[in-house]
Design an enzyme around this catalytic site. Structure first.
Site, PDB file in Angstrom:
ATOM      1  N   TYR A   1     -43.024  11.485  77.488  1.00 26.32           N
ATOM      2  CA  TYR A   1     -42.807  11.623  76.046  1.00 26.32           C
ATOM      3  C   TYR A   1     -43.530  10.501  75.312  1.00 26.32           C
ATOM      4  O   TYR A   1     -43.607   9.372  75.810  1.00 26.32           O
ATOM      5  CB  TYR A   1     -41.320  11.543  75.703  1.00 26.32           C
ATOM      6  CG  TYR A   1     -40.509  12.765  76.064  1.00 26.32           C
ATOM      7  CD1 TYR A   1     -40.276  13.768  75.131  1.00 26.32           C
ATOM      8  CD2 TYR A   1     -39.967  12.915  77.342  1.00 26.32           C
ATOM      9  CE1 TYR A   1     -39.515  14.896  75.466  1.00 26.32           C
ATOM     10  CE2 TYR A   1     -39.224  14.034  77.683  1.00 26.32           C
ATOM     11  CZ  TYR A   1     -39.004  15.019  76.736  1.00 26.32           C
ATOM     12  OH  TYR A   1     -38.275  16.130  77.063  1.00 26.32           O
TER      13      TYR A   1
ATOM     14  N   ASP B   1     -35.381  19.552  70.701  1.00 27.40           N
ATOM     15  CA  ASP B   1     -34.543  19.804  69.533  1.00 27.40           C
ATOM     16  C   ASP B   1     -35.385  20.206  68.334  1.00 27.40           C
ATOM     17  O   ASP B   1     -36.618  20.096  68.342  1.00 27.40           O
ATOM     18  CB  ASP B   1     -33.753  18.542  69.178  1.00 27.40           C
ATOM     19  CG  ASP B   1     -32.495  18.390  70.010  1.00 27.40           C
ATOM     20  OD1 ASP B   1     -31.997  19.392  70.540  1.00 27.40           O
ATOM     21  OD2 ASP B   1     -32.007  17.252  70.138  1.00 27.40           O
TER      22      ASP B   1
END
Length: 390
Positions: free
Chosen positions: A191, A119
């Site tokens: 992540y 994003d």
């Protein structure tokens, strides 16, 4: 200063196609935890720690040009000035910038397909994509030449990327088989999420690279919460609206929280003398750093007769934050899963929630009971793992 043409540095040696894999992407799904095919009709191609699919023509990645070489390309980028990774009209995106750089390099448009979508504001230490490049002779249009070597591709594309904002760079390139798919061939994704804890205001150097929490964080409580979430679960409570995954079941292989060096760590004169061994190697004492940061932190005037040891906080210097990194590793994630889990861990760390609340929220199987998700600025796509030996 003149700039040489990067394409001219290419050799006539073809890329090694030894990574051939005859299995089409659709057959790579595991029954236990399958990646989700891209459905049509989703206008948003962005995810951070999740697989919200979009209309980026994933299926077209299988429309192969037998004269083109498929490359696997690893890129790093600062996500602050990108409107996500996937192509969007009238927006600056990672894919858009990469496709523009490739077109300037080879003189024709290309389509780039990412392994993981991020994003707006989410960073990548290593996102991976694939692209098909057909090398056409400029002297004899229509004549197909041997493919560029990976090193040539890396240097040439970076040459054009650095003419842009300078916030994206190709870090690695290799040749893969025509049917290799950057998304469906991924074995796991990792992540990291950076948290800064402490009452001091956020440095301008950190505002877009971490989530600042003014309260202290209880790392032991956060570790216990992590252990509850690791494993194979229904993660509906960590699945944002708009997720189009076929199933909320995911296997979370790792979820940890670790205290680390602050990103902007510059030792004082005392710390430099106390942190360095006789052989020149560095020893870091977290206690020393905290004492150095916290002493004289009220900023009150003090006698000039005090020694430097007593005056650890000098005028103009900053108080340091505690820096924590949350690491999440799995084959695939639901849309916003990582940021929702970090939001939960933060609430546990501040004492707003308990480990019993973590179990309750996980078992509720609805995102409405989860605390607010963490902001995008602290999230980093760290690594996408493949088996390139087959």
């Amino acid at each position: 200063m003149s700039t040489s043409n990067p394409a001219a540095a290419s050799t006539k040696r073809p890329c090694d196609p030894s990574h051939a894999d005859p299995t089409p992407p659709a057959k790579l799904q595991r029954s236990s935890d399958p990646p989700d095919p891209a459905p049509a009709g989703n206008p948003d191609g962005a995810t951070d720690g999740g697989e919200k699919t979009g209309v980026d023509s994933e299926a077209m990645a299988g429309a192969r040009n037998p004269r083109a070489q498929r490359y696997l390309v690893a890129v790093e980028y600062v996500g602050t000035r990108f409107s996500g990774s996937q192509q969007q009209p009238n927006q600056r995106t990672v894919v858009g910038v990469l496709e523009e750089a490739f077109q300037k390099f080879i003189g024709q448009p290309v389509s780039i397909f990412c392994s993981s979508r991020t994003d707006a504001g989410v960073h990548a230490l290593s996102n991976v994509c694939h692209v098909d490049v057909e090398r056409i002779s400029k002297r004899k249009p229509g004549e197909v030449l041997t493919p560029h070597e990976p090193g040539v591709v890396k240097r040439a594309v970076n040459h054009f990327l650095q003419r842009n904002e300078g916030d994206i760079m190709v870090t690695d390139v290799c040749c893969v088989a025509q049917d290799f798919h950057a998304r469906y061939k991924a074995l796991e994704r990792t992540y990291h999420y950076r948290l800064l804890s402490g009452p001091a205001s956020t440095s301008v150097f950190e505002k877009s690279s971490a989530w600042h929490i003014s309260e202290d964080l209880d790392i032991q409580a956060m570790k216990k919460a992590c252990s509850i979430l690791v494993g194979h679960h229904d993660f509906s409570s960590f699945r944002a609206a708009g997720c189009q995954a076929n199933s909320p079941m995911r296997t979370l292989d790792e979820l940890t929280v670790t205290e680390v060096f602050p990103f902007m760590f510059f030792p004082s004169s005392i710390e430099r003398s106390e942190m360095e061994l006789s052989d020149g190697s560095l020893v870091y004492s977290r206690t020393l750093a905290l004492e150095s940061s916290e002493k004289e932190s009220d900023g009150s005037c003090s006698s000039s007769g005090k020694s430097e040891t007593e005056n650890r906080k000098e005028f103009g210097s900053r108080l340091r934050h505690h820096c924590f990194v949350v690491t999440a590793r799995a084959r695939s994630f639901l849309y916003h899963q990582v940021r929702l889990m970090v939001g939960l861990l933060k609430s546990v760390g501040t004492g707003d929630l308990t480990t019993a609340d973590v179990e309750r929220i996980l078992n509720a199987k609805t995102v409405t009971v989860a605390p607010p998700m963490a902001p995008a600025c602290g999230l980093y796509l760290a690594n996408v793992k493949y088996d390139l030996s087959v």
